[in-house]
Design an enzyme around this catalytic site. Sequence first.
Site, PDB file in Angstrom:
ATOM      1  N   TRP A 106      50.603  56.494   1.934  1.00 40.33           N
ATOM      2  CA  TRP A 106      50.813  55.122   2.392  1.00 40.33           C
ATOM      3  C   TRP A 106      50.578  54.116   1.272  1.00 40.33           C
ATOM      4  O   TRP A 106      51.256  53.083   1.203  1.00 40.33           O
ATOM      5  CB  TRP A 106      49.944  54.830   3.614  1.00 40.33           C
ATOM      6  CG  TRP A 106      50.266  55.782   4.716  1.00 40.33           C
ATOM      7  CD1 TRP A 106      49.463  56.759   5.240  1.00 40.33           C
ATOM      8  CD2 TRP A 106      51.528  55.914   5.403  1.00 40.33           C
ATOM      9  NE1 TRP A 106      50.145  57.476   6.206  1.00 40.33           N
ATOM     10  CE2 TRP A 106      51.400  56.981   6.325  1.00 40.33           C
ATOM     11  CE3 TRP A 106      52.741  55.229   5.319  1.00 40.33           C
ATOM     12  CZ2 TRP A 106      52.462  57.368   7.166  1.00 40.33           C
ATOM     13  CZ3 TRP A 106      53.783  55.621   6.140  1.00 40.33           C
ATOM     14  CH2 TRP A 106      53.640  56.681   7.053  1.00 40.33           C
ATOM     15  N   ASP A 176      44.985  47.775   3.609  1.00 42.49           N
ATOM     16  CA  ASP A 176      45.668  48.352   4.762  1.00 42.49           C
ATOM     17  C   ASP A 176      44.613  49.162   5.518  1.00 42.49           C
ATOM     18  O   ASP A 176      44.174  50.208   5.063  1.00 42.49           O
ATOM     19  CB  ASP A 176      46.811  49.250   4.285  1.00 42.49           C
ATOM     20  CG  ASP A 176      47.489  50.001   5.425  1.00 42.49           C
ATOM     21  OD1 ASP A 176      47.087  49.835   6.597  1.00 42.49           O
ATOM     22  OD2 ASP A 176      48.418  50.789   5.137  1.00 42.49           O
ATOM     23  N   LYS A 200      46.513  53.107  16.301  1.00 42.25           N
ATOM     24  CA  LYS A 200      45.580  54.207  16.074  1.00 42.25           C
ATOM     25  C   LYS A 200      44.224  53.932  16.716  1.00 42.25           C
ATOM     26  O   LYS A 200      43.648  54.803  17.347  1.00 42.25           O
ATOM     27  CB  LYS A 200      45.425  54.473  14.585  1.00 42.25           C
ATOM     28  CG  LYS A 200      46.745  54.874  13.923  1.00 42.25           C
ATOM     29  CD  LYS A 200      46.607  55.040  12.428  1.00 42.25           C
ATOM     30  CE  LYS A 200      47.964  55.276  11.774  1.00 42.25           C
ATOM     31  NZ  LYS A 200      48.558  56.567  12.107  1.00 42.25           N
TER      32      LYS A 200
END
Length: 365
Positions: A106, A176, A200
């Site tokens: 990511w 992030d 999540k």
Amino acid sequence: MNNSVKRAYNFNAGPAALPLAVLKKAQAELLDFNDTGMSIMEHSHRGNAYEIVHNRAIELLKELLSIPEGYEVLFLQGGASLQFSMVPMNFLPANKKAGYVMTGVWSEKAYAEAEKLGEVFVAATTKEGNYSQMPALKEINYDADTAYLHITSNNTIYGTQWHAFPNTAGVPLIADMSSDILSCPIDVSKFALIYAGAQKNIGPSGVTVVIIRRDFLEQAKKKGPTMLQYATFAKNNSLYNTPPTFGIYMMKLVLEWMKEEGGLLGIYKRNQEKAALIYDIIDASNGFYKGHAQLSARSLMNVTFRLADENLEKKFLEQAKQAGFVGLNGHRLVGGCRASIYNAVPYDSCQALCDYMLAFQKENS
């Protein structure tokens, strides 16, 4: 929801488990929200019924994360993937460079998007060790003129997590936090901007939370598409256009549940206990199970591990599925096994997984 409904052992990496109490409350309110004769999904985002939900979600985020004064909480769409572009579009001027710490797929994606929009550099990387650890803080290289330093706080694919964040002094720190936001206490004041997809830890897919310091927001570029400027959402309380109203409503319910569960400290304690259960099984297996992440970088959210060979791994996953376990396959890019144990995954599910792992080892050793 019938109390006898059978629930899977849900270890999906995202969209992930939601608290059963939240699902029950949403079900009870689905047709008639607060005696309005309408579902929350049917209410106007300009109406009072929804506005109360919207503002309560912001209030709870500020409370649970102890967000200091001088920050805005925004609700966007597009997930973290859109943030990969929005961050440099707003905060990477032509005369500066942005630093990216590479700790997994990511962060690689975030770097690749920023590279299309300006000058970027790798401030540190752990790729050589197959992203099994986090860089030491002293290994991160950047200078005082860096536009910002970007990190990914938790790496879902490799099962690693930052347990101490860089002190960047005057350089804006951007994170992030999609896969570990609200899993443990953090010092928000260290960050100029935090972004996180909700799916999540704090709600269903469709909502992206952004926490941004106001003085940093004022530095944003003034040109660019209206919907890709953070200022647009800050000026309009994230109501410039129709937000994902049902997702924000669900997030509010999750945040209320978190508060009832002891707030962030209570959630953190339980997350530590859940992770310890599974890591202890791995560590005591004499190599039958092999964890990917180094001890100092182990994630509380994603436990990644391998078995001795692919055939045994395949058998482990097939039998786990038959036993009611969902989502234990590792990411398609790396394979292996992964248990994502986000906030809403019950302790009992982790205990059941441990029991299964012990039984499988005994039968196959």
